[in-house]
Design an enzyme around this catalytic site. Structure first.
Site, PDB file in Angstrom:
ATOM      1  N   GLY A  79       0.782  -1.155  -0.030  1.00 26.42           N
ATOM      2  CA  GLY A  79       0.008   0.179  -0.060  1.00 26.42           C
ATOM      3  C   GLY A  79       0.827   1.301   0.162  1.00 26.42           C
ATOM      4  O   GLY A  79       1.815   1.399  -0.835  1.00 26.42           O
ATOM      5  N   SER A  80       0.419   2.188   0.580  1.00 18.03           N
ATOM      6  CA  SER A  80       1.091   3.649   0.517  1.00 18.03           C
ATOM      7  C   SER A  80       2.308   3.577   1.148  1.00 18.03           C
ATOM      8  O   SER A  80       3.110   4.517   0.898  1.00 18.03           O
ATOM      9  CB  SER A  80       0.173   4.675   1.227  1.00 18.03           C
ATOM     10  OG  SER A  80      -0.956   4.750   0.751  1.00 18.03           O
ATOM     11  N   THR A  81       2.847   2.645   2.089  1.00 20.47           N
ATOM     12  CA  THR A  81       4.011   2.527   2.674  1.00 20.47           C
ATOM     13  C   THR A  81       5.098   2.544   1.231  1.00 20.47           C
ATOM     14  O   THR A  81       6.340   3.083   1.371  1.00 20.47           O
ATOM     15  CB  THR A  81       4.210   1.403   3.490  1.00 20.47           C
ATOM     16  OG1 THR A  81       4.034   0.450   2.859  1.00 20.47           O
ATOM     17  CG2 THR A  81       3.581   1.639   4.636  1.00 20.47           C
TER      18      THR A  81
ATOM     19  N   LYS B  17       5.228   4.059  -1.307  1.00 23.41           N
ATOM     20  CA  LYS B  17       5.141   5.410  -1.850  1.00 23.41           C
ATOM     21  C   LYS B  17       6.801   6.079  -1.616  1.00 23.41           C
ATOM     22  O   LYS B  17       7.209   6.964  -2.401  1.00 23.41           O
ATOM     23  CB  LYS B  17       4.098   6.610  -1.463  1.00 23.41           C
ATOM     24  CG  LYS B  17       2.717   6.237  -1.973  1.00 23.41           C
ATOM     25  CD  LYS B  17       1.701   7.201  -1.250  1.00 23.41           C
ATOM     26  CE  LYS B  17       0.240   6.843  -1.778  1.00 23.41           C
ATOM     27  NZ  LYS B  17      -0.769   7.293  -0.964  1.00 23.41           N
TER      28      LYS B  17
END
Lengths: 468, 480
Positions: free
Chosen positions: B218-220, B222
């Site tokens: 997920g966003s980690t 990014k």
């Protein structure tokens, strides 16, 4: 004839050399017993004296017998067989008696079978003065071989053990494996048959060429009949009906070796191998037992295969390899390992017990002993003068060697496991008896081959009287 | 017919030659690996009669052997029960796993480096003993991780690394199990049955989720996308379009989690995108960078580099290949087929913390002989130079905004008085509620610990569920 002369063996008896080697073989056996007992239970085996007297005495009697009735026999044969038999006996004692596991038989019954085998050995050496008389009955031999092989299929008589239908039960006597004797009968038949049909099998041919290049000489179609019969028998009867891959492989391999010796044509081997492996490939998905063996061979270390259902897993094979790994180079010493980790270790897998307790060193000794026995047999074939005896001796020797390869190669994962017994070593009366019968034949043939040619009674004059 | 007989004799000899070579291979060359094969239970059964060396974390013996007077066998005792079960593993009568397996030759004293001593012991009639394995695990951090993770009531995992060495300070996976229940030597039947039950359990208590389970990050992820952008020449002020819903180039749409454009409709800066965890701008970054640069950056952090042994096995994390632009955009926010183990995401955080250098993780600090002499000692190794130190500096500043910024998306990771750099993640997955992530390191100016936490199917946000867990682990390490 010059060819035969160059391969003749020296006309020396060397019986005392045999005696010394035999004493060594007996010594090794007794030492193995003592070591196993001391390591396992901290005391000399209670039956050491009885075993020593019986086994040593019988072997010495066999030696004395050879001294009298086959004085020119190859001096290596008896000691080699004795040391193999003795080590097998000691290992069986260590595996069964020393651990209190008497459900799977005992060394005593193996000793009794050793005694019976040695008596039969003596009888054959005594009565079969000229092995070539066996040449007279090739078809009776063929018939008896087939009957012996098919006996286990008779309902009520035959038994299936570990998936293979290769046993018969005789009330009061226990179980027998008639295929062990069928192998010998078959070698006799093939020797007789090939000697008579040798010319047509080796000479009549169709040459396959591509342009001017000779590719191969193929036999005529009609001459392939014996091959077709042997193939059909091995595949259909042995594999499909009896699940006896080991015997099938042994018989067909011996057949190919003998047809090659008779004809010296590699095309027979190529055709035979192609037909055999073709049939194996075709049967692979159909015969369950067959695909199991191949699967457990190729994927032995796959945890799913290892933990597979009973009779279809690779546990025995892999544990055998673990046992050999445990042994390493020098082994744990007789009695010092845990060969019982391998299921049914006293049968086909006895080699892994040697691997664990005697290590690489001991295994090499056993392999070299077997190899030496085979090479002595081949040497007898070379030295013999009669075609039938040449065929017979080389056939038996190859059978011994190939059988060792099939079983030891099976347990060490060179080839799929097929189920066969190491000659002289493994537990089992029929196998032991058959081994000693083969040894008796080799002893007799070596005696005849090494015996000096009949001497002329008089030194001069044209007429010679030959005595035989 | 002598020639064919000679050939047959040679052939027979060759058959024996094959057998001789083969047994030499098995018994001389392969013997060691056969003895240590995982299927080979001899190594466990046979050695129950030998005292096994202890496994130590901090100053506590977390696993040790105790003589059972009655059976004269050594019983393995796991102090702390399920706290260390996935790292230490188990030593059973039917097998072993974890450190108990990988360090078996030290623990049971069969390693060649212990042989001379054992030989001397044999001569002097002393019982030979196994070596002591000292773990890198920090008991306080381990306990904090376990407590915080258990407090969520969910399945999940947490890993803490020392960014400057790669030492694993904590590693917890839930659900866990008590190794004492599967290792009894006197009641091996029950022990084996318990083990069988654990193997069958649908919750997979035996699975070490920290090392051997991969999740969409997920966003980690990014952070990886931002790293690729910075390495490509972008600055934290560089911008990409950041609408409320992005129409992906090859079809499909991607919304922002908070249901609004990231910068009131204007293109958003990289730094701000990380701070608020903007999906649309990060997807645009991934698309503009292209698959190759994304994959290279992921690989630099440790993705797609195969299985690792630290020494316990670690599953490979992966960045997909052969992507169309829509899928590429999704990988930019750690979705589509991006898969990462918690350890992998901890390595990302640790890499940023350690000026861009990822250290190879390891669990064994040292091995000591029975007389306390050192036999082996960990030698921290550089795993990869993931990013330049200036990129690492930029990333750290962005991650600080996550916990400290006015619009920070991971404020629950903040520790009063200490600067925490972090990143949240809420990963969609095919099988239920979202996985909730938090990766972080602290203190930002002198990082002592880097953490990754995943809450399996937490269904909340990373800030809500995972950040508090990460915070208590970081506090436990820093407050020592």
């Amino acid at each position: 004839m010059s060819d035969a002369l160059s391969t003749a063996l020296p006309p020396v008896k060397r019986r005392n050399a045999e005696l010394v080697m035999l004493l060594l073989a007996i010594g090794v056996t007794l030492f193995a017993f003592a070591e196993a007992g001391l390591t396992r239970n901290g005391e000399l085996p209670p039956g050491l004296f009885a075993y020593g007297v019986t086994f040593g005495g019988l072997s010495l009697l066999a030696h004395v017998f050879i001294r009298f009735f086959a004085p020119w026999a190859d001096p290596l044969l008896l000691p080699l067989a004795t040391v193999l038999n003795g080590l097998g006996l000691a290992m069986i004692w260590r595996l069964l008696d020393a651990t209190g596991d008497t459900e799977n038989g005992s060394a005593m019954s193996q000793l009794i079978w050793t005694a019976i085998s040695m008596i039969v050995f003596a009888l054959i050496v005594f009565f079969l003065k000229e092995p070539r008389i066996l040449q007279r009955y090739p078809y009776i031999m063929a018939l008896s071989a087939v009957v012996l092989l098919l006996l286990p299929l008779i309902p009520g008589l035959g038994m299936t053990i570990n998936g293979a239908r290769q046993w018969i039960s005789i009330p009061g006597l226990g179980s027998m494996q008639p295929s062990e004797f069928a192998k010998i009968a078959l070698v006799i038949f093939l020797s007789g048959y090939m000697v008579t049909k040798r010319d047509v099998l080796s000479l009549a041919s169709r040459r396959v060429k591509i342009g001017p290049v000779k590719i191969i000489d193929l036999p005529r179609m009609r001459d392939t009949a014996p091959m077709a019969v042997a193939w059909g028998f091995c595949i259909i009867v042995m594999v499909a009906l009896m699940n006896d891959l080991g015997t099938s492989l042994l018989l067909f391999g011996t057949f190919l070796a003998m047809i090659y010796v008779a004809t010296q044509r590699s095309s027979w081997i190529i055709i035979g191998l192609a037909a055999f492996f073709g049939a194996c490939l075709a049967l692979y998905p159909l015969v369950y037992h067959f695909s199991v063996r191949v699967d457990t061979w190729l994927n032995a270390f796959d945890p799913d295969v290892y933990n597979g259902e009973l009779g279809a897993n690779s546990q025995q094979l892999v544990r055998g390899l673990f046992a050999m790994g445990e042994g390493g180079i020098l082994g744990t010493g007789l009695g010092g390992g845990k060969p019982g980790n391998v299921p049914e270790v006293q049968n086909d897998f006895i080699f892994t017990a040697f691997g664990e307790e005697l290590g690489l060193t001991g295994c090499m000794v056993i392999l070299l002993t077997l190899a030496l026995l085979v090479q002595r047999g081949m040497r007898i074939a070379l030295a013999s003068r009669e075609l039938f005896v040449k065929m017979f001796a080389s056939g038996i020797s190859f059978l011994l060697g190939f059988q060792s390869f099939v079983v030891i190669g099976g347990v060490t994962r060179v080839i799929p496991m097929t189920g066969a017994t190491i000659p002289f070593v493994a537990k089992g009366g029929s196998a032991l008896l058959a081994s000693w019968i083969m040894l008796a034949l080799l002893v007799r043939m070596s005696n005849n081959a090494r015996k000096p040619a009949p001497q002329a009674i008089q030194d001069e004059g044209a007429t010679q009287v030959i005595s035989r | 017919m002598n020639q064919p007989i000679r050939r047959l004799a040679l052939f027979s000899l060759a058959l024996f030659g094959v057998l001789l070579l083969n047994i030499t291979w098995i018994q001389a060359i392969q013997a060691e690996s056969l003895r240590e094969h995982p299927l080979n239970n001899r190594q466990y059964v046979d050695r129950l009669t030998v005292p096994r060396g202890p496994i130590v974390a901090g100053n506590e013996q977390v696993a040790f052997s105790e003589l059972d007077e009655e059976s004269e066998m050594y019983q393995r005792v796991y102090e702390g029960g399920e706290l260390y079960s996935h790292v230490v593993g188990t030593f059973r009568t039917t097998g072993a796993n974890g450190i108990e397996q990988t360090e078996n030759s030290f623990l049971d004293g069969s390693d060649s480096r212990l042989v001379v001593r054992n030989f001397l012991d044999m001569l002097t009639g002393q019982e030979s003993q196994g070596a002591t394995v000292n773990l890198t695990i920090d008991p306080a951090a381990q306990q904090a991780a376990m407590d915080a993770l258990q407090a969520t009531g969910k399945h999940g995992a947490a890993v803490a690394l020392d960014p400057s060495t790669g030492a694993v300070l904590a590693s917890v996976s839930l659900p866990s199990f008590d190794p004492n229940s599967v290792s009894s030597v006197t009641d091996s039947g029950t022990a084996a049955a318990n083990w069988g039950e654990l193997e069958q359990d649908e919750a997979q208590p035996l699975l070490n989720r920290a090392f051997n389970q991969t999740y969409p990050p997920g966003s980690t992820f990014k952070i990886v996308t931002a790293a690729a952008a910075l390495e490509d020449g972008a600055t934290p002020e560089s911008t990409q379009d950041a609408p409320e819903v992005l129409n992906l180039p090859a079809g499909g749409t991607m919304p922002n989690a908070f249901g609004a454009p990231c910068n009131n409709g204007s293109p958003d800066s990289l730094a701000h995108s990380i701070e608020i965890s903007c999906n649309t701008s990060m997807a645009n970054w991934a698309i503009s960078l292209g698959e190759q640069k994304m994959a290279e950056q992921a690989e630099a952090f440790g993705f797609d580099t195969g299985e690792m042994g630290i020494p316990v096995p670690v599953a490979p994390s992966s960045y997909p290949s052969g992507l169309d632009d829509s899928q590429l955009g999704q990988t930019g926010i750690g979705q589509f087929d991006v898969r990462a183990t918690p350890l992998q995401m901890a390595m990302v955080a640790a890499g940023v913390a350690n000026d861009g250098t990822v250290m190879k993780p390891y669990l064994v600090d040292s091995v000591q002989g029975p007389d306390l002499s050192e036999i082996t000692s960990a030698n921290p190794e550089v795993y990869s130079e993931a990013v330049s130190s200036s990129t690492a500096e930029d990333l750290k500043d962005m991650m600080l905004l996550v916990t400290e910024g006015a619009e920070g998306s991971g404020t629950n990771g903040a520790i009063p008085g200490i600067q925490v750099a972090g990143k949240t993640g809420t990963a969609e997955n095919g099988s239920g509620a979202t996985h909730n992530w938090f990766i972080s390191f602290a203190p930002a100016d002198d990082p002592q610990v880097a953490v990754a936490v995943v809450i399996e199917h937490g269904g909340g946000s990373g800030n809500e569920l995972a950040a508090p867990v990460a915070r208590s682990i970081m506090e436990a390490v820093i407050n020592e």
